[in-house]
Every structure is written in structure tokens, then in C-alpha cells.
Design a protein around this motif. Structure first.
Motif, PDB file in Angstrom:
ATOM      1  N   THR A 156     -23.930 -65.381   6.013  1.00 47.89           N
ATOM      2  CA  THR A 156     -25.034 -65.228   6.972  1.00 47.89           C
ATOM      3  C   THR A 156     -26.362 -65.265   6.226  1.00 47.89           C
ATOM      4  O   THR A 156     -26.460 -64.841   5.064  1.00 47.89           O
ATOM      5  N   LYS A 157     -27.372 -65.768   6.908  1.00 46.66           N
ATOM      6  CA  LYS A 157     -28.731 -65.820   6.382  1.00 46.66           C
ATOM      7  C   LYS A 157     -29.592 -64.828   7.148  1.00 46.66           C
ATOM      8  O   LYS A 157     -29.499 -64.734   8.382  1.00 46.66           O
ATOM      9  N   GLU A 160     -31.249 -64.888  11.013  1.00 46.87           N
ATOM     10  CA  GLU A 160     -30.479 -65.697  11.966  1.00 46.87           C
ATOM     11  C   GLU A 160     -29.405 -64.818  12.602  1.00 46.87           C
ATOM     12  O   GLU A 160     -28.752 -64.022  11.933  1.00 46.87           O
ATOM     13  N   SER A 164     -23.976 -68.421   9.614  1.00 47.96           N
ATOM     14  CA  SER A 164     -24.459 -69.704   9.122  1.00 47.96           C
ATOM     15  C   SER A 164     -23.312 -70.613   8.704  1.00 47.96           C
ATOM     16  O   SER A 164     -23.294 -71.803   9.035  1.00 47.96           O
ATOM     17  N   TRP A 165     -22.341 -70.071   7.954  1.00 49.62           N
ATOM     18  CA  TRP A 165     -21.215 -70.859   7.465  1.00 49.62           C
ATOM     19  C   TRP A 165     -19.939 -70.017   7.535  1.00 49.62           C
ATOM     20  O   TRP A 165     -19.965 -68.815   7.274  1.00 49.62           O
TER      21      TRP A 165
END
Length: 395
Positions: A156-157, A160, A164-165
Motif C-alpha cells: 500500500t502507498k 491511497e 496498490s499491488w
């Protein structure tokens, strides 16, 4: 034929008013969670569903559960409702939809809300390869490792709301599970702070504790990277100087406190030494007092009128002590020394009683004896005798 057309017309009229509702023509509601969709275990969370002002009831469905999962009446002014979860646990983790009811029917379902619970497992570790400093436009690899056997990782970023991925794990050389995330291209006008989680693919909404954050530094070119390195060195030097100044200030304060504690003790000892020296000086007879001879061969005293009575008393006592009785010879010189020592002790006792103001008087035994003997004896050679001093205390 006419019967068929009539039947079709009636069917169209009867289905027409309900067609918009059944087809989902009403606007679908919006669903979100506060404080967020990723919630730590045992923390509260609220799910909101917002529709229209005509809504009469809101319902919340959870995938895999009996529908409806919950229902709520709208809050004023009537366009939304809230569904509260007091303590977040594994049973509340999942995917949710909401919808609402108006007079003509039900609305469409909202977009799904992924409600995630964290804290189910120990946190993994996250690192940047080869370095967290990346040039602008370049890529970086983030490695997430877990020793407890996670088979899926989520990156996670910060800033956000959605993951994320998501990658399945791969075993590494140490037998741990890991995942390698490629992030980029990097731009210098954003903050790149990442965390990773581990989970089991059979329970995708139950995550581990978050890893420690990793922040990526983006530099424009090699010159910017050099400036960043110099800035880091400058900040380290500034920190060192602050620590050094703090240590010096603490040392000076401790030294000042020690001096303040020792000075009164030193003054006290000096005062005691001065008092002892003054007392010894008062008790000691001056060395030059035996050298001068009296001008009149008699008694030398000071001109202070306050001690006249004491001088006369001491002089009479001296005369009485030195006056020979009728038919008795003069004492031996050794006896004279003994008497002199007694008088000195008497004078010293008088000094110790009142050492503030002292006057010394010289007693001449020869003159006193001449006054008491006949004139024929005056031609004889007078024997050499020491002078005696008496200390007269003035009160």
C-alpha cells in the motif's frame, strides 16, 4: 389476431410502470467506511450508504452472508444511513454492498466496499532494493518478507485508500515467503511512502500487522543526489553540535553547583583559622618587650587613664612581693626567676580574660630594692636581673 394485439397491449401497459425499477434505472448509492476501509483489530468502524431524499429504507449486504445483512432507516434529511460496527473482528471483514428502497421499488446495488481487518498476524519486513534513493523516472524494487508463511502480500502507498499491488508469495533461500514489487516510474513531486501486509489467500480481507514504513527519495539527477547527501551530512553535523552544546552546558551547570557548595565550607574553615591565629597572637608576649630599658629606672606604663587603678594595685603587689623582711637576706637569682614566671602567668591569665585592649608594664626589681635599702648599699654594683612585664587588661 385482434385478441393477440390486445393481450400484448395490456401486457405492455402492466409492465411499463415497473420496468425502470426492475431495470435499475434509479441511481445507485455510494458506500464508504470511516475512518477507513482498513481497520485494526478491535477498533470501531462505521459504514455509510448514501442514496436519494426519497429513500425510505437502506439495506447492507455482505457477500457470503444471508441477505440482507443489516437494514437501517434513513437519517435526516433522509438521503443516507449508517451501519455501525463496535469492534472490528474477522467476522466483519469482507465485501459489502448497499441499496435503498423508494415508493416505486429498490435501487441498484452500490459498488463493493472491501472492509479489511489488520493485526491478525505478525508484521512482515519491507526493504528497498538496491537503495531507497531513486533517480527521477527510474524504478525501484520493494521486497516484502514474512517468516510465518504468508502466501500473499499486499503493498500500500500512503494517501491511497485501495491496495496498490497484490502479489502471491514466493519462497526465498532462507525458507521464508517473500514478494518483489516493482514500483515506478518515480517522480520527485510526490511522496512515496509504502507499507506491506501479509495474508492468506483463503481469507483475503484478514491481514497481518503493517510493516515499518519505507520512504523513497527521488532525485532529479546526480547533482540533486549529491545535494541530498550533503544535506544529510549537514543535518548530522547540526545534530552533533546540538548534542555537544548540551553536554557543555550541563557540565558548566554542574561545576557551578559544586563551587557554590564548596565556597561556604572554605570560608568557614578560613574563619576558624583566623580566630585560632588571633587567639594565639593575643596570648603571646611580644618579643621586643624585654629589650627597651625604662627611662626613669622605675615602672613604665601606658598613658591610658583607664588603667591607673589597676597599675597602682599591681605595682603595690609587686613592691610587697619584692620587699625583704627585717634581718632576711636577698633571695637567690633562681627564686627571682620563679617569681617572674608566676607574674608572667598571672599577666597571661589577665590577657585571656579580656584580650580586646592590653597594656604591658615593666617592673624593675632593682629600683624597688634601692628605695627600701639604706644609702650605703647604693654604691654597690647592682646585680644583673631580668626585667618583668605585667599585662594590664583594660575593660
Amino acid at each position: 389476431m385482434i385478441f393477440t394485439l390486445t393481450a400484448l397491449l395490456c401486457l405492455g401497459l402492466s409492465v411499463g410502470p415497473r420496468t425502470p425499477v426492475q431495470a435499475g434505472t434509479l441511481p445507485k448509492p455510494t458506500i464508504w467506511a470511516e475512518p477507513g476501509s482498513v481497520i485494526l483489530w478491535w477498533r470501531p468502524v462505521t459504514i455509510w450508504c448514501q442514496g436519494t431524499l426519497e429513500a425510505q429504507e437502506y439495506r447492507l449486504d455482505k457477500e457470503g452472508s444471508v441477505s440482507p445483512w443489516d437494514r437501517q432507516s434513513p437519517l435526516e434529511p433522509g438521503d443516507k444511513a449508517k451501519f455501525s460496527i463496535t469492534y472490528m473482528t474477522e467476522q466483519y471483514a469482507g465485501r459489502y454492498h448497499c441499496y435503498y428502497l423508494i415508493r416505486t421499488g429498490w435501487s441498484e446495488h452500490s459498488d463493493p466496499l472491501e472492509l479489511v481487518m489488520t493485526g491478525a498476524y505478525n508484521k512482515p519486513s519491507l526493504s528497498a532494493l538496491p537503495s531507497p534513493v531513486v533517480t527521477s523516472g527510474g524504478n525501484v524494487t520493494l521486497q516484502c518478507d514474512s517468516w510465518w508463511g504468508s502466501d500473499r502480500f499486499i503493498l500500500t502507498k500512503e494517501g491511497e485508500h485501495q491496495p496498490s499491488w497484490i502479489l502471491d508469495s514466493q519462497p526465498d533461500l532462507d525458507g521464508q515467503s517473500q514478494a518483489l514489487f516493482t514500483v515506478g516510474p518515480m517522480t520527485p513531486n510526490h511522496r512515496w511512502i509504502f507499507r506491506c501486509y501479509g495474508c492468506n489467500r483463503n481469507y483475503p480481507q484478514v491481514w497481518s500487522k503493517p510493516s515499518d514504513p519505507v520512504e523513497l527519495m527521488v532525485s532529479g539527477d546526480s547533482e540533486d543526489q549529491l545535494l541530498h547527501t550533503e544535506s544529510g551530512a549537514q543535518s548530522g553535523l547540526t545534530w552533533y553540535l546540538k548534542v555537544l552544546i548540551g553536554v557543555l552546558v550541563a557540565f558548566v551547570l554542574l561545576l557551578s553547583l559544586l563551587l557554590l557548595l564548596l565556597l561556604p565550607i572554605r570560608h568557614r574553615h578560613q574563619g576558624k583559622g583566623k580566630m585560632s591565629a588571633q587567639r594565639r597572637a593575643d596570648l603571646q608576649i611580644p618579643a621586643g618587650a624585654a629589650d627597651p630599658q625604662p627611662k626613669d629606672g622605675g615602672l613604665q606604663i601606658s598613658s591610658s587613664p583607664a588603667v591607673d587603678a589597676q597599675e597602682e594595685t599591681l605595682s603595690d603587689a609587686a613592691v610587697k612581693d619584692t620587699q625583704p623582711e627585717e634581718g632576711v637576706q636577698l633571695h637567690h637569682q633562681q627564686g627571682t626567676h620563679d617569681e617572674d614566671n608566676k607574674r608572667v602567668k598571672y599577666a597571661q591569665a589577665a590577657i585571656s580574660e579580656a584580650p580586646q585592649d592590653v597594656t604591658y608594664a615593666q617592673l624593675n626589681h632593682l629600683t624597688l630594692r634601692r628605695e627600701m635599702t639604706s644609702p650605703s648599699s647604693q654604691s654597690e654594683e647592682p646585680p644583673a636581673e631580668p626585667s618583668v612585664y605585667a599585662a594590664l587588661a583594660i575593660h
